[in-house]
Design a protein around this motif. Structure first.
Motif, PDB file in Angstrom:
ATOM      1  N   VAL A 171       0.839  -1.199   0.000  1.00 48.13           N
ATOM      2  CA  VAL A 171       0.000   0.000   0.000  1.00 48.13           C
ATOM      3  C   VAL A 171       0.876   1.251   0.000  1.00 48.13           C
ATOM      4  O   VAL A 171       0.603   2.226  -0.712  1.00 48.13           O
ATOM      5  CB  VAL A 171      -0.948  -0.012   1.217  1.00 48.13           C
ATOM      6  CG1 VAL A 171      -1.656   1.323   1.383  1.00 48.13           C
ATOM      7  CG2 VAL A 171      -1.979  -1.138   1.087  1.00 48.13           C
ATOM      8  N   THR A 172       1.944   1.218   0.782  1.00 48.70           N
ATOM      9  CA  THR A 172       2.880   2.351   0.851  1.00 48.70           C
ATOM     10  C   THR A 172       3.566   2.584  -0.492  1.00 48.70           C
ATOM     11  O   THR A 172       3.653   3.715  -0.978  1.00 48.70           O
ATOM     12  CB  THR A 172       3.932   2.090   1.943  1.00 48.70           C
ATOM     13  OG1 THR A 172       3.278   1.925   3.202  1.00 48.70           O
ATOM     14  CG2 THR A 172       4.922   3.248   2.033  1.00 48.70           C
ATOM     15  N   ALA A 173       4.068   1.509  -1.092  1.00 47.11           N
ATOM     16  CA  ALA A 173       4.770   1.632  -2.373  1.00 47.11           C
ATOM     17  C   ALA A 173       3.836   2.161  -3.458  1.00 47.11           C
ATOM     18  O   ALA A 173       4.224   3.020  -4.269  1.00 47.11           O
ATOM     19  CB  ALA A 173       5.347   0.277  -2.782  1.00 47.11           C
ATOM     20  N   ALA A 174       2.612   1.664  -3.493  1.00 49.74           N
ATOM     21  CA  ALA A 174       1.660   2.116  -4.507  1.00 49.74           C
ATOM     22  C   ALA A 174       1.314   3.593  -4.309  1.00 49.74           C
ATOM     23  O   ALA A 174       1.182   4.344  -5.285  1.00 49.74           O
ATOM     24  CB  ALA A 174       0.394   1.267  -4.442  1.00 49.74           C
ATOM     25  N   HIS A 175       1.183   4.025  -3.063  1.00 48.75           N
ATOM     26  CA  HIS A 175       0.890   5.440  -2.803  1.00 48.75           C
ATOM     27  C   HIS A 175       2.063   6.318  -3.244  1.00 48.75           C
ATOM     28  O   HIS A 175       1.862   7.386  -3.838  1.00 48.75           O
ATOM     29  CB  HIS A 175       0.607   5.643  -1.317  1.00 48.75           C
ATOM     30  CG  HIS A 175       0.189   7.036  -0.969  1.00 48.75           C
ATOM     31  ND1 HIS A 175      -1.091   7.512  -1.194  1.00 48.75           N
ATOM     32  CD2 HIS A 175       0.879   8.083  -0.444  1.00 48.75           C
ATOM     33  CE1 HIS A 175      -1.171   8.773  -0.806  1.00 48.75           C
ATOM     34  NE2 HIS A 175       0.007   9.143  -0.355  1.00 48.75           N
ATOM     35  N   ALA A 176       3.274   5.856  -2.944  1.00 49.80           N
ATOM     36  CA  ALA A 176       4.454   6.626  -3.353  1.00 49.80           C
ATOM     37  C   ALA A 176       4.504   6.783  -4.867  1.00 49.80           C
ATOM     38  O   ALA A 176       4.846   7.854  -5.389  1.00 49.80           O
ATOM     39  CB  ALA A 176       5.723   5.945  -2.848  1.00 49.80           C
ATOM     40  N   ARG A 177       4.152   5.724  -5.581  1.00 50.84           N
ATOM     41  CA  ARG A 177       4.168   5.775  -7.043  1.00 50.84           C
ATOM     42  C   ARG A 177       3.029   6.634  -7.597  1.00 50.84           C
ATOM     43  O   ARG A 177       3.242   7.494  -8.446  1.00 50.84           O
ATOM     44  CB  ARG A 177       4.031   4.343  -7.598  1.00 50.84           C
ATOM     45  CG  ARG A 177       5.276   3.487  -7.428  1.00 50.84           C
ATOM     46  CD  ARG A 177       6.190   3.554  -8.618  1.00 50.84           C
ATOM     47  NE  ARG A 177       5.512   3.090  -9.812  1.00 50.84           N
ATOM     48  CZ  ARG A 177       5.234   3.858 -10.870  1.00 50.84           C
ATOM     49  NH1 ARG A 177       5.551   5.139 -10.874  1.00 50.84           N
ATOM     50  NH2 ARG A 177       4.632   3.351 -11.926  1.00 50.84           N
ATOM     51  N   TYR A 203       4.405  -8.637  -9.035  1.00 50.80           N
ATOM     52  CA  TYR A 203       5.137  -9.615  -9.842  1.00 50.80           C
ATOM     53  C   TYR A 203       5.303  -9.198 -11.297  1.00 50.80           C
ATOM     54  O   TYR A 203       6.266  -9.611 -11.957  1.00 50.80           O
ATOM     55  CB  TYR A 203       4.438 -10.970  -9.760  1.00 50.80           C
ATOM     56  CG  TYR A 203       5.341 -12.154  -9.971  1.00 50.80           C
ATOM     57  CD1 TYR A 203       6.464 -12.347  -9.162  1.00 50.80           C
ATOM     58  CD2 TYR A 203       5.082 -13.092 -10.959  1.00 50.80           C
ATOM     59  CE1 TYR A 203       7.290 -13.435  -9.348  1.00 50.80           C
ATOM     60  CE2 TYR A 203       5.906 -14.192 -11.146  1.00 50.80           C
ATOM     61  CZ  TYR A 203       7.017 -14.355 -10.337  1.00 50.80           C
ATOM     62  OH  TYR A 203       7.852 -15.435 -10.517  1.00 50.80           O
ATOM     63  N   SER A 204       4.397  -8.385 -11.802  1.00 50.81           N
ATOM     64  CA  SER A 204       4.481  -7.958 -13.201  1.00 50.81           C
ATOM     65  C   SER A 204       4.782  -6.470 -13.343  1.00 50.81           C
ATOM     66  O   SER A 204       4.594  -5.898 -14.424  1.00 50.81           O
ATOM     67  CB  SER A 204       3.163  -8.284 -13.922  1.00 50.81           C
ATOM     68  OG  SER A 204       2.890  -9.663 -13.889  1.00 50.81           O
ATOM     69  N   ASP A 205       5.281  -5.857 -12.287  1.00 50.79           N
ATOM     70  CA  ASP A 205       5.450  -4.401 -12.248  1.00 50.79           C
ATOM     71  C   ASP A 205       6.929  -4.021 -12.283  1.00 50.79           C
ATOM     72  O   ASP A 205       7.647  -4.203 -11.293  1.00 50.79           O
ATOM     73  CB  ASP A 205       4.791  -3.850 -10.990  1.00 50.79           C
ATOM     74  CG  ASP A 205       4.726  -2.337 -10.966  1.00 50.79           C
ATOM     75  OD1 ASP A 205       5.425  -1.681 -11.773  1.00 50.79           O
ATOM     76  OD2 ASP A 205       3.978  -1.786 -10.131  1.00 50.79           O
ATOM     77  N   PRO A 206       7.426  -3.476 -13.384  1.00 53.01           N
ATOM     78  CA  PRO A 206       8.842  -3.117 -13.467  1.00 53.01           C
ATOM     79  C   PRO A 206       9.202  -1.827 -12.731  1.00 53.01           C
ATOM     80  O   PRO A 206      10.380  -1.487 -12.644  1.00 53.01           O
ATOM     81  CB  PRO A 206       9.064  -2.951 -14.976  1.00 53.01           C
ATOM     82  CG  PRO A 206       7.733  -2.507 -15.497  1.00 53.01           C
ATOM     83  CD  PRO A 206       6.720  -3.238 -14.660  1.00 53.01           C
ATOM     84  N   SER A 207       8.202  -1.126 -12.193  1.00 52.90           N
ATOM     85  CA  SER A 207       8.487   0.107 -11.457  1.00 52.90           C
ATOM     86  C   SER A 207       8.796  -0.150  -9.984  1.00 52.90           C
ATOM     87  O   SER A 207       9.196   0.757  -9.262  1.00 52.90           O
ATOM     88  CB  SER A 207       7.309   1.076 -11.562  1.00 52.90           C
ATOM     89  OG  SER A 207       6.176   0.574 -10.870  1.00 52.90           O
ATOM     90  N   VAL A 208       8.594  -1.409  -9.546  1.00 55.87           N
ATOM     91  CA  VAL A 208       8.869  -1.779  -8.158  1.00 55.87           C
ATOM     92  C   VAL A 208       9.812  -2.982  -8.152  1.00 55.87           C
ATOM     93  O   VAL A 208       9.462  -4.054  -8.626  1.00 55.87           O
ATOM     94  CB  VAL A 208       7.569  -2.116  -7.394  1.00 55.87           C
ATOM     95  CG1 VAL A 208       7.894  -2.490  -5.948  1.00 55.87           C
ATOM     96  CG2 VAL A 208       6.594  -0.945  -7.430  1.00 55.87           C
ATOM     97  N   LEU A 209      11.017  -2.770  -7.636  1.00 53.81           N
ATOM     98  CA  LEU A 209      11.991  -3.845  -7.492  1.00 53.81           C
ATOM     99  C   LEU A 209      11.828  -4.456  -6.106  1.00 53.81           C
ATOM    100  O   LEU A 209      11.929  -3.747  -5.100  1.00 53.81           O
ATOM    101  CB  LEU A 209      13.411  -3.308  -7.672  1.00 53.81           C
ATOM    102  CG  LEU A 209      14.559  -4.271  -7.363  1.00 53.81           C
ATOM    103  CD1 LEU A 209      14.557  -5.442  -8.336  1.00 53.81           C
ATOM    104  CD2 LEU A 209      15.898  -3.541  -7.404  1.00 53.81           C
ATOM    105  N   ILE A 235       9.594  -9.187 -15.358  1.00 51.50           N
ATOM    106  CA  ILE A 235      10.645 -10.203 -15.262  1.00 51.50           C
ATOM    107  C   ILE A 235      11.975  -9.547 -14.893  1.00 51.50           C
ATOM    108  O   ILE A 235      12.400  -8.575 -15.509  1.00 51.50           O
ATOM    109  CB  ILE A 235      10.783 -10.978 -16.591  1.00 51.50           C
ATOM    110  CG1 ILE A 235       9.551 -11.861 -16.819  1.00 51.50           C
ATOM    111  CG2 ILE A 235      12.043 -11.844 -16.577  1.00 51.50           C
ATOM    112  CD1 ILE A 235       9.564 -12.590 -18.143  1.00 51.50           C
ATOM    113  N   GLY A 236      12.605 -10.088 -13.862  1.00 50.57           N
ATOM    114  CA  GLY A 236      13.872  -9.551 -13.382  1.00 50.57           C
ATOM    115  C   GLY A 236      13.728  -8.549 -12.260  1.00 50.57           C
ATOM    116  O   GLY A 236      14.742  -8.125 -11.681  1.00 50.57           O
ATOM    117  N   TYR A 237      12.497  -8.195 -11.922  1.00 45.54           N
ATOM    118  CA  TYR A 237      12.271  -7.206 -10.859  1.00 45.54           C
ATOM    119  C   TYR A 237      11.795  -7.852  -9.560  1.00 45.54           C
ATOM    120  O   TYR A 237      11.424  -7.152  -8.613  1.00 45.54           O
ATOM    121  CB  TYR A 237      11.275  -6.142 -11.324  1.00 45.54           C
ATOM    122  CG  TYR A 237      11.849  -5.286 -12.429  1.00 45.54           C
ATOM    123  CD1 TYR A 237      12.606  -4.157 -12.126  1.00 45.54           C
ATOM    124  CD2 TYR A 237      11.685  -5.635 -13.770  1.00 45.54           C
ATOM    125  CE1 TYR A 237      13.162  -3.390 -13.137  1.00 45.54           C
ATOM    126  CE2 TYR A 237      12.238  -4.869 -14.782  1.00 45.54           C
ATOM    127  CZ  TYR A 237      12.979  -3.747 -14.460  1.00 45.54           C
ATOM    128  OH  TYR A 237      13.534  -2.991 -15.468  1.00 45.54           O
TER     129      TYR A 237
END
Length: 358
Positions: A171-177, A203-209, A235-237
């Protein structure tokens, strides 16, 4: 040099009071007993009480009050709204959890449960990270530590598990984005249990590692294989680092050196978030870390944040079930966030090698 550290806490989170057994679900109870026997051989199941209890927070808060740290500012979180929760959770799931206000029931066979005060506590826990990143975005501080419960990293987009109702860090990460404009958010989950809910959500979001170091399967929840690397554009994140039982300070520092730091330099995050479980502490019986190791991890993450993202670093409490371990570890972490430097940590000779790193 002393730095301001925002510590978020609200005593209403103590109102979450899950129960250990559910007589209406005898099969679930037997499954939980089997799980406890597997993880903690020799435990007395007749005297078992739910480990996710209010003492987890009061131990941390009492220690920070009795031994105050210069630079700490106590802050009250604002509860997460339904709209903020629905960024990472299905609307039907959020509506279901909200409908349980005032009720007591189990939500899954792993003893994830609600009591009359649980929904309010969960909204405050999810809101603590939001409050922290909002304060950091305005320049009020660069560091924050959220003392919260119930924890969050096992909560999936559509169901509760592992003592978690809402995924506080997600929830925090999504709000920050989505509200604060941070393009890239990096998460390190150093709790001994794999953050399967956080993995599923991003799992499919390249903006969050997401980097997750944890005790390897079949240890609960049995996920987090190295082969689980994300899907589609993501993939890779997702970087999983499964480790043997008994891991100590040296192993987690090696994870930082060989996985976290190089991945962060490549990703160039705008914000660092940590799922800060303290259940790797030796007093929790399964692993062999101590508070000096958590202090060193925090120092390295603080230095990384200073280098890559203007110091923006927020830690959210996840697991950890021994009151003394929680108090010692949280105090050591907040001291470092406030500017204290540590030169070394204890290395336990029996610490297994970090064979999964790299």
């Amino acid at each position: 040099m002393t730095a301001t550290v925002l510590v978020y806490y609200d005593m209403r989170m103590l109102g979450h009071n899950p129960h250990g057994w559910d007589p209406s679900h005898p099969a679930w109870t037997e499954a939980v007993k089997a799980m406890i026997n597997l993880q903690y051989p020799g435990s007395n199941l007749e005297t078992y009480t739910h480990p996710e209890r209010a003492e987890r927070l009061t131990a941390i808060v009492d220690r920070l009050m009795l031994e105050p740290i210069e630079g700490v500012r106590w802050m009250l979180p604002t509860a997460a709204t339904m709209a903020q929760l629905e960024r990472v959770h299905d609307k039907t799931y959020v509506a279901h959890i909200e409908s349980l206000k005032g009720d007591s029931c189990w939500l899954s066979k792993d003893t994830t449960a609600v009591s009359p005060g649980s929904v309010e506590a969960a909204c405050l826990a999810a809101g603590a990270g939001i409050s922290a990143v909002e304060a950091i975005s305005t320049g009020e501080a660069r560091r924050a530590f959220c003392v919260l419960r119930p924890p969050g990293h096992h909560a999936h987009s559509d169901h509760a598990s592992g003592f978690c109702l809402y995924n506080n860090l997600a929830v925090t990460a999504a709000h920050a984005r989505e509200s604060l404009g941070y393009q890239r958010v990096m998460i390190w989950d150093w709790d001994m249990h794999h953050g399967n809910g956080t993995q599923e959500i991003f799992y499919s979001d390249p903006s969050v590692l997401v980097i997750d170091s944890h005790c390897a399967a079949p240890f609960y929840p049995g996920s987090g294989l190295q082969s689980e690397k994300g899907a589609g554009a993501g993939i890779g994140y997702q970087l999983n680092v499964p480790l043997p039982l008994g891991i100590g300070n040296a192993a987690l520092l090696k994870v930082f050196d060989e996985v976290v730091e190089p991945a962060a330099r490549e990703f160039q995050p705008d914000l660092l978030l940590v799922s800060s479980g303290f259940d790797c502490h030796y007093l929790d019986m399964t692993c062999t870390m101590d508070e000096t190791g958590f202090a060193m991890l925090t120092q390295r993450m603080s230095d990384l944040a200073d280098e890559l993202c203007d110091g923006r670093l927020v830690l959210l409490l996840e697991g950890g079930y021994n009151a003394q371990a929680l108090a010692d570890s949280a105090h050591a972490v907040v001291e470092v966030l406030a500017g204290s430097r540590v030169n070394a940590c204890k290395v336990i000779p029996e610490d297994p090698s970090c064979s999964g790193c790299g």
